[in-house]
Structure formats: C-alpha cells, structure tokens
Design an enzyme around this catalytic site. Structure first.
Site, short mmCIF file in Angstrom:
data_model
loop_
_atom_site.label_atom_id
_atom_site.label_comp_id
_atom_site.label_asym_id
_atom_site.label_seq_id
_atom_site.Cartn_x
_atom_site.Cartn_y
_atom_site.Cartn_z
N ARG A 1 0.84 -1.20 0.00
CA ARG A 1 0.00 0.00 0.00
C ARG A 1 0.87 1.24 0.00
O ARG A 1 1.77 1.38 0.83
CB ARG A 1 -0.91 -0.01 1.24
CG ARG A 1 -1.74 1.22 1.41
CD ARG A 1 -2.96 1.19 0.51
NE ARG A 1 -3.90 2.22 0.90
CZ ARG A 1 -4.13 3.31 0.15
NH1 ARG A 1 -3.54 3.48 -1.00
NH2 ARG A 1 -5.01 4.21 0.58
N GLN B 1 7.20 6.16 9.56
CA GLN B 1 7.67 5.77 10.89
C GLN B 1 6.55 5.23 11.78
O GLN B 1 6.76 4.25 12.51
CB GLN B 1 8.36 6.95 11.57
CG GLN B 1 9.06 6.55 12.85
CD GLN B 1 9.79 7.71 13.49
OE1 GLN B 1 9.23 8.78 13.67
NE2 GLN B 1 11.05 7.50 13.82
N ILE C 1 -4.02 -1.17 10.14
CA ILE C 1 -3.08 -0.95 9.04
C ILE C 1 -3.78 -1.17 7.70
O ILE C 1 -3.54 -0.45 6.74
CB ILE C 1 -1.82 -1.84 9.20
CG1 ILE C 1 -0.96 -1.30 10.35
CG2 ILE C 1 -1.03 -1.93 7.90
CD1 ILE C 1 0.17 -2.22 10.78
N GLU D 1 -11.06 -21.10 27.72
CA GLU D 1 -10.24 -21.66 28.80
C GLU D 1 -9.99 -20.65 29.92
O GLU D 1 -8.98 -20.72 30.61
CB GLU D 1 -8.91 -22.20 28.26
CG GLU D 1 -9.04 -23.43 27.39
CD GLU D 1 -9.52 -24.68 28.13
OE1 GLU D 1 -9.39 -24.76 29.36
OE2 GLU D 1 -10.05 -25.57 27.44
N THR E 1 -11.10 -16.38 31.23
CA THR E 1 -10.80 -15.00 30.88
C THR E 1 -9.43 -14.57 31.43
O THR E 1 -8.83 -15.28 32.23
CB THR E 1 -11.86 -14.05 31.49
OG1 THR E 1 -11.77 -14.14 32.92
CG2 THR E 1 -13.27 -14.39 31.01
N SER E 2 -8.99 -13.41 31.01
CA SER E 2 -7.71 -12.89 31.51
C SER E 2 -7.75 -12.71 33.02
O SER E 2 -6.75 -12.93 33.71
CB SER E 2 -7.38 -11.57 30.82
OG SER E 2 -7.12 -11.80 29.46
#
Length: 156
Positions: free
Chosen positions: A39, A50, A108, A134, A136-137
């Site tokens: 792109r 950057q 992106i 499995e 949650t966080s």
C-alpha cells in the site's frame, strides 16, 4: 484422582489456546507486513512511514513474546512438571497480544480490513474468542497469583 485429571486437561487446554492465539497473531502480523509493503501513500509504501514501521516493530515483539511463553509452558507440560502458572501466563499474554496484534493489523489495512476479500476480516472475528476460551484474563490472573503465592509459601 478425577480433580487432578481435570486440572491436567485444563493446563493442556490453556496451552492450546495460547498456541491458537500465537497462530492468529503471527498470521495477522504477516498480513500487516505484506499489506504495508504494498500500500502506497504520499509516493511511498506505508511501511516506510515511521508510525507504521514502529507499529510493526511492536507487533513483532508481542508475537515473539507470546510464542516464547507458549513454548515454555508446553515444554514444562511435556516434562511432566506442574505448569498451571506458566500455562496461565502463556494463555493470558498470548490471547491479549493476539487481540492487540490483530486489531493493529486491521487498522493498518484501513477500510479494506472490513472486506471479506482480505483475510484480516476473518482473524478479527476469531481473535476475541481466545480472550475468553479456557478462562478470561481475570481468571488467568487469579490462577497466576495463587500459584505464585503458593510457591512463595513453600519456600518460606
């Protein structure tokens, strides 16, 4: 021995979810690099800007960190050692980083990220499930902290 067998299965399951998260994150990263090199804006590939280059660097670092933690947890499991803390850490970091890397790749891609013609669209639908599969966080943090405190008690 039923509880021990069940916990053994949960540990394997967590490593499995971490591995799936790594796979999705790796693919999302690959797609971002490929798209960013193709792109063009303002006469150059967006990868040369950057802001995008730094984002790709962050994504690569997250992918690598998650993969290393997942492999470490899997090796511990293979060795026969208890790996509840490491499996929880791997699942936590891999699923969170997977969601972040996939979302960064989606950004992106810009508007193309919504198109079913681009693979990132499917990955964006798959990644969030790994945050809850499995456990949650928050559950992983509970398991990790309990394991760390358990280890500290045995060393006292």
């Amino acid at each position: 021995k039923g509880f021990a067998y069940m916990m053994d299965g949960v540990e394997v399951g967590r490593v499995n979810v971490a591995a799936r998260a790594c796979g999705i994150a790796i693919r999302a990263f690959e797609l971002a690099v490929e798209y960013a090199q193709q792109r063009k804006t303002f006469g150059k590939a967006i990868a040369e800007h950057q802001a995008i280059a730094f984002k790709l660097a962050e994504m690569a670092t997250k992918v690598e960190a998650a993969h290393l933690m997942m492999v470490n947890a899997a090796r511990l499991k293979d060795s026969g050692e208890r790996n509840d803390v490491e499996a929880g850490m791997a699942k936590l970091i891999a699923s969170e980083y997977c969601a972040e890397v996939t979302q960064d790749s989606f950004r992106i891609h810009g508007g193309y990220g919504y198109s079913k013609e681009y693979e990132i669209e499917r990955l964006m639908r798959e990644a969030p499930f790994l945050l809850i599969g499995e456990g949650t966080s928050e559950i992983q943090k509970t398991i990790i902290s309990r394991g760390l405190l358990r280890e500290k008690d045995t060393h006292a």
